[in-house]
Write an enzyme that holds these catalytic residues in place. Structure first.
Site, mmCIF file in Angstrom:
data_model
loop_
_atom_site.group_PDB
_atom_site.id
_atom_site.type_symbol
_atom_site.label_atom_id
_atom_site.label_comp_id
_atom_site.label_asym_id
_atom_site.label_seq_id
_atom_site.Cartn_x
_atom_site.Cartn_y
_atom_site.Cartn_z
ATOM 1 N N SER A 12 17.277 4.261 -10.864
ATOM 2 C CA SER A 12 17.957 3.552 -11.945
ATOM 3 C C SER A 12 16.950 2.680 -12.671
ATOM 4 O O SER A 12 16.066 2.078 -12.045
ATOM 5 C CB SER A 12 19.099 2.683 -11.412
ATOM 6 N N SER A 13 17.077 2.616 -13.977
ATOM 7 C CA SER A 13 16.236 1.710 -14.756
ATOM 8 C C SER A 13 16.678 0.273 -14.571
ATOM 9 O O SER A 13 15.919 -0.656 -14.856
ATOM 10 C CB SER A 13 16.288 2.078 -16.239
ATOM 11 N N HIS A 15 11.186 -8.904 -22.459
ATOM 12 C CA HIS A 15 10.859 -9.078 -21.048
ATOM 13 C C HIS A 15 9.673 -10.028 -20.891
ATOM 14 O O HIS A 15 8.964 -10.332 -21.854
ATOM 15 C CB HIS A 15 10.518 -7.738 -20.393
ATOM 16 N N GLU A 24 0.832 -1.193 0.000
ATOM 17 C CA GLU A 24 0.000 0.000 0.000
ATOM 18 C C GLU A 24 0.878 1.259 0.000
ATOM 19 O O GLU A 24 2.099 1.184 0.053
ATOM 20 C CB GLU A 24 -0.929 0.006 1.215
ATOM 21 N N THR A 77 9.895 1.741 -13.250
ATOM 22 C CA THR A 77 9.969 2.472 -14.519
ATOM 23 C C THR A 77 8.564 2.862 -14.966
ATOM 24 O O THR A 77 7.564 2.425 -14.402
ATOM 25 C CB THR A 77 10.662 1.627 -15.598
ATOM 26 N N GLY A 132 13.427 1.741 -8.345
ATOM 27 C CA GLY A 132 13.661 0.964 -9.551
ATOM 28 C C GLY A 132 12.423 0.814 -10.415
ATOM 29 O O GLY A 132 12.442 0.076 -11.397
ATOM 30 N N PHE A 140 19.558 -2.034 -11.858
ATOM 31 C CA PHE A 140 20.532 -1.952 -10.773
ATOM 32 C C PHE A 140 21.681 -2.952 -10.882
ATOM 33 O O PHE A 140 22.588 -2.920 -10.056
ATOM 34 C CB PHE A 140 19.822 -2.174 -9.425
ATOM 35 N N LYS A 188 5.352 -7.545 -17.510
ATOM 36 C CA LYS A 188 5.877 -6.179 -17.489
ATOM 37 C C LYS A 188 4.869 -5.228 -18.119
ATOM 38 O O LYS A 188 4.411 -5.443 -19.245
ATOM 39 C CB LYS A 188 7.214 -6.108 -18.223
#
Length: 233
Positions: free
Chosen positions: A96-97, A132, A32, A73, A71, A99, A136
């Site tokens: 960061s897109s 991916h 949440e 996106t 992280g 890590f 996603k």
């Protein structure tokens, strides 16, 4: 460190395991919206939620002056606002897109190759591709966008676009296949040959380990950072 996990999907659960294995305490596991009541006074927040929730999640944490490692996106239209908030609240924000150490080395390699190929842009057409898992939600991936930006900085392209490269629009093919953690390719094709660089993730553990390393690194720091700062690449 005391770490709060905001977003507790597959990535959150792996980060949980790795953080504890490195001696950290997980003080909150949130699906949440984070608040002062449910965060439990962490040293840092690691945020891996979804594009619709990320902005409010990060904003709430920064307003409590808690450093955030993000992280997620697909929300970056509001990134400048979040970064300004982090500076205003005198805390830290790292986005960061991707890590993983491997992909951050790949980012550096991608920029170097773009510099080398720029004089030969008439001979070689560049194209990006990312694959991916089917869960996603955003396309292209944040990692693919970061790779595209690395090429654009070192070429005559002015923007990126989904699908095929055309004119000054650098193309990204975004494919979705069952349970693929992440594969990214950059290739330069001429009439006689092709040059390709590729990064393939075998699991999410590389992403999770990098996120925990970022959380360890950011403790006590103020400002806006990325994984280049953490890894020094």
């Amino acid at each position: 460190m005391k770490i709060a996990l905001v977003g507790y999907g597959k990535m959150g659960k792996i980060i949980d395991q790795i953080a504890q294995s490195r001696g950290h305490e997980i003080v909150a596991r949130l699906a949440e919206t984070p608040t002062v009541e449910n965060l439990n006074n962490p040293d840092v927040v690691i945020e891996f939620s979804n594009p619709d929730a990320a902005y409010q999640n990060i904003k709430n944490c920064l307003e409590l002056k808690i450093p955030v490692i993000c992280g997620t996106t697909g929300w970056l239209e509001q990134r400048s606002e979040i970064e300004a908030l982090a500076v205003r609240e005198n805390t830290a924000f790292l986005y960061s897109s991707n890590f993983s150490l491997g992909i951050n080395l790949f980012f550096a390699l991608n920029k170097k190759l773009a510099q080398l190929m720029h004089p030969f842009s008439e001979e070689y057409r560049v194209q990006l591709e990312e694959i991916h898992h089917t869960h996603k939600k955003d396309a292209p991936s944040g990692t693919a966008i970061s790779l595209a930006e690395g090429v654009i900085e070192n070429s005559d392209f002015t923007s990126w676009k989904l699908e095929k490269t055309e004119g000054q629009g650098l193309g990204i093919f975004a494919l979705r296949k069952d349970e693929v953690p992440g594969t990214h390719s950059v290739y330069y094709r001429s009439e006689v040959d092709e040059i390709e660089i590729k990064h393939t993730a075998f699991s999410r553990k590389g992403f999770a380990s990098g996120a925990v390393m970022a959380a360890e690194w950011i403790k006590g720091k103020k400002g806006i950072f990325n994984m280049k700062d953490v890894f020094g690449v």
